[in-house]
Scaffold this active site. Structure first.
Site, PDB file in Angstrom:
ATOM      1  N   LYS A  40      -0.660   2.924   0.367  1.00 27.46           N
ATOM      2  CA  LYS A  40      -1.097   4.274   0.036  1.00 27.46           C
ATOM      3  C   LYS A  40      -2.607   4.259  -0.143  1.00 27.46           C
ATOM      4  O   LYS A  40      -3.135   3.575  -1.025  1.00 27.46           O
ATOM      5  CB  LYS A  40      -0.406   4.751  -1.243  1.00 27.46           C
ATOM      6  CG  LYS A  40      -0.915   6.105  -1.699  1.00 27.46           C
ATOM      7  CD  LYS A  40      -0.059   6.685  -2.800  1.00 27.46           C
ATOM      8  CE  LYS A  40      -0.669   7.977  -3.307  1.00 27.46           C
ATOM      9  NZ  LYS A  40       0.166   8.632  -4.306  1.00 27.46           N
ATOM     10  N   LYS A  88       0.928   5.835   3.970  1.00 29.22           N
ATOM     11  CA  LYS A  88       0.525   7.183   3.611  1.00 29.22           C
ATOM     12  C   LYS A  88      -0.991   7.266   3.488  1.00 29.22           C
ATOM     13  O   LYS A  88      -1.550   6.384   2.838  1.00 29.22           O
ATOM     14  CB  LYS A  88       1.175   7.527   2.262  1.00 29.22           C
ATOM     15  CG  LYS A  88       0.756   8.855   1.705  1.00 29.22           C
ATOM     16  CD  LYS A  88       1.320   9.023   0.328  1.00 29.22           C
ATOM     17  CE  LYS A  88       0.782  10.311  -0.248  1.00 29.22           C
ATOM     18  NZ  LYS A  88       1.000  10.432  -1.643  1.00 29.22           N
TER      19      LYS A  88
END
Ligand code: PBG
Length: 313
Positions: A186, A239
């Site tokens: 992330k 992400k």
């Protein structure tokens, strides 16, 4: 390899039937997860056009509609009425997500929950603050506690998104049987902007670069995945998605685990905004983007287009 004129690649592009026969990547609603925002009151979500903010009651109605449309899974984000230093709304047994989980339990959807403190802390950081910094180790217990309370309220899988080191292991210790979908790679991304407005979770001071990943790194993403897998993650996630297709591909090639990608709020809002100005067709741009994410190697995709995709496919 034979060259032109023996080879003419246009032959298989002539009709839609031929193109469809040789298509390598397909979108299947079964692979999509729809995000739902649940707060004290229902209303439009000005920061994420097209995405409502639900009350517990309207979330339950929405879940029924999603099921009817063929959507299989949702991920829940909570906007609590009150926030505090320790993010206690995240692990309150009667917190907004816990209430929503109980209300949605009959809808027949796979219920995933985002496990993080940032929507619940008054300072907007993903962990607790000690001496001006986000304390990794003191946050772990609260993250695990949050995951446990989600599962007790009916979550089918938990998705830690806080990026503290050791959070997957801390959750795994408490929940040996629950699937963990780890936001492994992330990045500290500008593309979360619309989400943070929608979830009221922008940090009040500083930024998240001390815990989320540097956008410049890909080898580090593999190490993050390796750690999460070693700690017991079942699904690993990259992400954002579109600016990180190379990371999706690299993770796909290295790991056998199911791979998720999060087509984040900024990726969605950007196309929505361009479409609203007539710069491009939303549906075509969305389907092309989602296909690219699959082509890069994602098995499942979290996307704000999931509901619309149900009618497009
Ligand atoms: C919580 C969380 C965020 C997103 C998902 N979970 C925000 C953040 O890390 O700042 C972003 C999702 C999106 O932009 O669509 N930590």
């Amino acid at each position: 390899m034979s060259a032109f004129p023996v080879t003419r690649l246009r032959r298989l592009r002539r009709t839609s039937g031929l193109r469809s026969l040789v298509r390598e990547t397909r979108l299947d609603l079964d692979d999509f997860v729809m995000p739902l925002f649940v707060g004290p009151e229902a209303g439009p979500n000005v920061d994420l056009p097209g995405m409502a903010r639900h009350s517990v009651e309207s979330a339950a109605r929405e879940a029924e509609e999603l099921t009817r449309l063929g959507v299989r899974a949702v991920i829940l984000f909570g906007i609590p009425e009150e926030k505090d230093e320790e993010g206690s709304g995240a692990y309150d047994d009667d917190g907004i997500i816990q209430q929503a989980l109980r209300a949605l339990s009959g809808a027949g959807l796979v219920l995933l929950t985002d496990v993080c403190l940032c929507e619940y802390t008054s300072h907007g950081h993903c962990g607790v603050i000690r001496e001006g910094e986000v304390s990794n180790d003191e946050t772990l217990e609260l993250i695990a506690r949050t995951a446990v309370s989600h599962v007790e309220a009916g979550a089918d899988a938990v998705c830690p998104s806080d990026m503290m080191d050791g959070r997957v292991g801390a959750i795994r210790e408490e929940l040996p049987e629950t699937p963990i979908v780890a936001y492994s790679a992330k990045y500290a991304s500008a593309f979360y902007g619309p989400f943070r407005e929608a979830a009221e979770s922008a940090p009040a001071f500083g930024d998240r670069r001390g815990y989320q990943m540097d956008p410049a790194n890909v080898r580090e993403a593999l190490r993050e995945c390796e750690q999460d897998v070693a700690e017991g993650a079942d699904v690993i996630m990259v992400k954002p998605a579109l600016p990180y297709l190379d990371v999706i591909r690299a993770v796909r090639e290295r790991f056998e685990h199911p791979l998720a990608a999060y087509n984040v709020s900024g990726e969605y809002a950007m196309i929505k905004a361009a479409a609203s100005k007539g710069f491009m067709d939303e549906r075509q741009a969305a389907v092309e983007s989602l296909t690219a994410i699959k082509r890069a190697g994602a098995d499942l995709i979290v996307s704000y287009w999931t509901k619309e995709l149900a009618s497009w496919l």
